[in-house]
Motif scaffolding. Structure first.
Motif, PDB file in Angstrom:
ATOM      1  N   ALA A  28       0.854  -1.227   0.004  1.00  0.00           N
ATOM      2  CA  ALA A  28       0.006   0.086  -0.020  1.00  0.00           C
ATOM      3  C   ALA A  28       1.052   1.080   0.031  1.00  0.00           C
ATOM      4  CB  ALA A  28      -0.859  -0.039   1.324  1.00  0.00           C
ATOM      5  N   PHE A  29       0.507   2.226  -0.852  1.00  0.00           N
ATOM      6  CA  PHE A  29       1.194   3.346  -0.929  1.00  0.00           C
ATOM      7  C   PHE A  29       1.302   4.316   0.408  1.00  0.00           C
ATOM      8  CE2 PHE A  29       0.531   2.652  -5.416  1.00  0.00           C
ATOM      9  CZ  PHE A  29       1.769   2.549  -5.842  1.00  0.00           C
ATOM     10  N   VAL A  30       2.401   4.520   1.112  1.00  0.00           N
ATOM     11  CA  VAL A  30       2.130   5.267   2.385  1.00  0.00           C
ATOM     12  C   VAL A  30       3.332   6.431   2.043  1.00  0.00           C
ATOM     13  CG1 VAL A  30       1.301   3.555   3.686  1.00  0.00           C
ATOM     14  CG2 VAL A  30       3.691   3.585   3.256  1.00  0.00           C
ATOM     15  N   ASP A  31       3.189   7.428   1.359  1.00  0.00           N
ATOM     16  CA  ASP A  31       4.152   8.520   1.347  1.00  0.00           C
ATOM     17  C   ASP A  31       4.397   9.034   2.655  1.00  0.00           C
ATOM     18  OD1 ASP A  31       3.976   7.983  -1.410  1.00  0.00           O
ATOM     19  OD2 ASP A  31       2.531   9.526  -1.753  1.00  0.00           O
ATOM     20  N   GLY A  32       5.803   9.454   2.624  1.00  0.00           N
ATOM     21  CA  GLY A  32       6.438  10.119   3.821  1.00  0.00           C
ATOM     22  C   GLY A  32       6.718   9.032   5.167  1.00  0.00           C
ATOM     23  N   GLU A  33       6.809   7.812   4.982  1.00  0.00           N
ATOM     24  CA  GLU A  33       7.151   6.974   6.069  1.00  0.00           C
ATOM     25  C   GLU A  33       8.610   6.786   5.992  1.00  0.00           C
ATOM     26  OE1 GLU A  33       5.412   5.564   8.509  1.00  0.00           O
ATOM     27  OE2 GLU A  33       3.776   6.679   7.647  1.00  0.00           O
ATOM     28  N   LEU A  34       9.377   7.016   4.786  1.00  0.00           N
ATOM     29  CA  LEU A  34      10.727   6.520   5.149  1.00  0.00           C
ATOM     30  C   LEU A  34      11.622   7.949   5.161  1.00  0.00           C
ATOM     31  CD1 LEU A  34      10.987   3.894   2.280  1.00  0.00           C
ATOM     32  CD2 LEU A  34      10.986   3.472   4.588  1.00  0.00           C
ATOM     33  N   SER A  35      12.724   7.593   5.791  1.00  0.00           N
ATOM     34  CA  SER A  35      13.529   8.847   6.227  1.00  0.00           C
ATOM     35  C   SER A  35      14.400   8.984   4.873  1.00  0.00           C
ATOM     36  CB  SER A  35      14.575   8.622   7.319  1.00  0.00           C
ATOM     37  OG  SER A  35      15.375   7.365   6.998  1.00  0.00           O
ATOM     38  N   PRO A  36      15.064  10.354   4.533  1.00  0.00           N
ATOM     39  CA  PRO A  36      15.867  10.449   3.380  1.00  0.00           C
ATOM     40  C   PRO A  36      16.987   9.403   3.404  1.00  0.00           C
ATOM     41  CG  PRO A  36      15.242  12.554   4.408  1.00  0.00           C
ATOM     42  CD  PRO A  36      14.636  11.445   5.247  1.00  0.00           C
ATOM     43  N   GLU A  96      16.958   6.369   4.533  1.00  0.00           N
ATOM     44  CA  GLU A  96      16.571   5.139   4.028  1.00  0.00           C
ATOM     45  C   GLU A  96      16.243   5.126   2.599  1.00  0.00           C
ATOM     46  OE1 GLU A  96      14.397   3.118   7.955  1.00  0.00           O
ATOM     47  OE2 GLU A  96      13.321   5.272   6.911  1.00  0.00           O
ATOM     48  N   ILE A  97      15.676   6.102   1.997  1.00  0.00           N
ATOM     49  CA  ILE A  97      15.481   6.276   0.479  1.00  0.00           C
ATOM     50  C   ILE A  97      16.606   6.027  -0.162  1.00  0.00           C
ATOM     51  CG2 ILE A  97      14.461   7.853  -1.188  1.00  0.00           C
ATOM     52  CD1 ILE A  97      12.261   8.913   0.912  1.00  0.00           C
ATOM     53  N   GLU A  98      17.553   7.065   0.148  1.00  0.00           N
ATOM     54  CA  GLU A  98      18.993   6.754  -0.331  1.00  0.00           C
ATOM     55  C   GLU A  98      19.569   5.425  -0.401  1.00  0.00           C
ATOM     56  OE1 GLU A  98      23.123   9.193  -0.675  1.00  0.00           O
ATOM     57  OE2 GLU A  98      21.693   9.807   1.061  1.00  0.00           O
ATOM     58  N   ARG A  99      19.347   4.686   0.639  1.00  0.00           N
ATOM     59  CA  ARG A  99      19.808   3.415   0.686  1.00  0.00           C
ATOM     60  C   ARG A  99      19.183   2.231  -0.077  1.00  0.00           C
ATOM     61  NH1 ARG A  99      18.779  -0.861   4.112  1.00  0.00           N
ATOM     62  NH2 ARG A  99      17.453   0.500   5.453  1.00  0.00           N
ATOM     63  N   LEU A 100      17.909   2.601  -0.204  1.00  0.00           N
ATOM     64  CA  LEU A 100      17.097   1.653  -1.247  1.00  0.00           C
ATOM     65  C   LEU A 100      17.134   1.795  -2.538  1.00  0.00           C
ATOM     66  CD1 LEU A 100      13.922   1.284   1.111  1.00  0.00           C
ATOM     67  CD2 LEU A 100      15.750  -0.484   0.846  1.00  0.00           C
ATOM     68  N   VAL A 101      17.859   0.993  -3.181  1.00  0.00           N
ATOM     69  CA  VAL A 101      18.065   0.936  -4.637  1.00  0.00           C
ATOM     70  C   VAL A 101      17.055   0.022  -5.421  1.00  0.00           C
ATOM     71  CG1 VAL A 101      19.545   0.909  -6.681  1.00  0.00           C
ATOM     72  CG2 VAL A 101      20.297   1.898  -4.534  1.00  0.00           C
ATOM     73  N   ILE A 102      16.242   0.276  -6.141  1.00  0.00           N
ATOM     74  CA  ILE A 102      14.854  -0.529  -6.765  1.00  0.00           C
ATOM     75  C   ILE A 102      15.777  -0.992  -8.160  1.00  0.00           C
ATOM     76  CG2 ILE A 102      12.671  -0.690  -7.583  1.00  0.00           C
ATOM     77  CD1 ILE A 102      12.148   1.711  -5.969  1.00  0.00           C
ATOM     78  N   PRO A 103      15.881  -2.464  -8.001  1.00  0.00           N
ATOM     79  CA  PRO A 103      16.408  -3.054  -9.353  1.00  0.00           C
ATOM     80  C   PRO A 103      15.486  -3.014 -10.536  1.00  0.00           C
ATOM     81  CG  PRO A 103      15.592  -4.512  -7.731  1.00  0.00           C
ATOM     82  CD  PRO A 103      15.486  -3.510  -7.097  1.00  0.00           C
ATOM     83  N   THR A 104      15.957  -3.125 -11.486  1.00  0.00           N
ATOM     84  CA  THR A 104      15.024  -3.011 -12.737  1.00  0.00           C
ATOM     85  C   THR A 104      13.976  -4.391 -12.694  1.00  0.00           C
ATOM     86  OG1 THR A 104      16.498  -4.616 -13.991  1.00  0.00           O
ATOM     87  CG2 THR A 104      16.792  -2.187 -14.330  1.00  0.00           C
TER      88      THR A 104
END
Length: 385
Positions: free
Chosen positions: A141-149, A151-159
């Motif tokens: 479920a989309f929950v915008d604003g839950e991750l810190s900057p 955490e967002i920088e650490r998570l790299v979404i693969p293809t």
């Protein structure tokens, strides 16, 4: 449950059509219309529910995922409209690739309503925070604003091609930390059993509709076994069935007149044996209907006679004999039975229908017609005119 409702409604539709074909359209067609509406609604709601249930998680499920820190980042790979609109908002299939805080990654497709005013948030390539509703997904479920900057920088979404595609089981939802589905699964593995159950439910529903018309159904099956498409009430077996049913419904065996046509038997019978007041009754499609007071009322109780006073089993042979003599077809010829008129000028019942019962019928084609009379014993057939 809705699939069972749809199956039952389909059975009722089939049963109602058969009822109408048996000669009871006034009963069958209203049932058909209602059942068809229920069937269409049930199928429509089922299709919508099966596609949308997993995409509308409960607030409790989202809250639980947040508390457990089952969070991640998802990239929207593509958005496709399904062609369905709810409250004028499009229902869309959204391909997403997800990476969880733990590093686990997968791809899936969710179906949800995309409000027109939120379209910019669903463009291909956009990354958004998500809650992982179950350990290992794939429901999110989309929950915008839950991750810190960080955490967002650490998570790299693969293809999308680099990760496993995990499909959301159709028709399921997340409730109290568990994936729950319909009572009857909709996957391929259980399809044979599911179809068998739906068939049984439909058959039971059709049977329930046909139960009050079982006699008419039996007569129709008998007609088919004899190579005829429909019941002919003038034949001995069917006329005997009509006699039994009418006597039982009326409560006695006295009648003023009997009219037999191909698909029905209509009688005028006193409200009680010996009474002058007379009602009309109809046997059609295996059922008896009480049609209220007869349009023509007798003047004397002596105009009544008993079914047993007439050789009903001789009517059809007489019709066939008359057809052979005249060259006219038996199709459509109607039969009328009543007492003959007293012609004795000195009799107190002069010009009243109080003499022996008589059977009359007519045959016709496109160019000519012929009337016939048969005595009550069925032995003396005479052409008239």
């Amino acid at each position: 449950m809705l699939r069972l409702v749809a199956s039952a409604a389909l059975g009722v539709v089939i049963g109602a059509l058969i009822v109408a074909l048996l000669g009871n359209p006034d009963t069958g067609m209203p049932i058909f219309g209602i059942a068809l509406t229920v069937f269409i609604l049930a199928i429509t709601v089922t299709r919508l529910a099966s596609g949308l249930s997993a995409s509308f998680p409960s607030a409790a499920a989202v809250h639980e995922a947040r508390d457990a820190r089952r969070l991640g980042r998802a990239r929207i790979d593509s958005v496709r409209q399904t062609g369905t609109f709810i409250n004028e908002q499009p229902v869309c299939d959204i391909d997403v690739t997800v990476v969880e805080l733990t590093g686990d990654a997968w791809a899936t497709t969710i179906r949800t309503i995309v409000p027109l005013i939120e379209l910019p948030a669903y463009q291909s390539g956009i990354e958004r925070d998500v809650a992982i509703l179950l350990e290992g997904g794939p429901e999110v479920a989309f929950v915008d604003g839950e991750l810190s900057p960080a955490e967002i920088e650490r998570l790299v979404i693969p293809t999308r091609t680099e990760v496993e595609v995990r499909s959301i089981p159709p028709g399921t939802r997340i409730d109290k930390g568990r994936r729950r589905g319909p009572l009857i699964g909709i996957g391929r593995r259980g399809r044979p059993l599911r179809l068998a159950l739906f068939a049984v439910v439909a058959a039971l529903a059709a049977g329930a509709v046909l139960l009050p018309f079982r006699e008419g159904l039996g007569l129709t099956v008998d007609a088919w076994s004899e190579g005829r498409w429909s019941v002919d009430m003038r034949r001995p077996d069917t006329l005997l069935s009509a006699e039994r049913s009418l006597e039982e419904a009326i409560g006695h065996d006295r009648v003023v007149s009997i009219t037999v046509i191909a698909d029905a038997v209509i009688v005028n019978a006193p409200v009680r044996a010996g009474a002058i007041e007379t009602d009309e009754w109809t046997y059609r499609g295996g059922r008896v209907s009480h049609d209220g007071p007869a349009s023509s009322q007798p003047q004397l109780a002596e105009e009544q006679f008993s079914w047993s006073d007439v050789a009903l089993d001789r009517i059809w042979p007489a019709i066939e004999n008359a057809s052979a003599q005249s060259g006219l077809p038996t199709d459509g010829g109607s039969v009328f039975i009543h007492r003959t008129t007293d012609t004795d000028l000195d009799s107190p019942t002069f010009n009243r229908s109080v003499e022996a019962p008589e059977i009359s019928f007519g045959l016709r084609d496109d160019y000519r017609d012929q009337s016939f009379r048969l005595d009550a014993t069925g032995t003396d057939l005479r052409a008239m005119g």
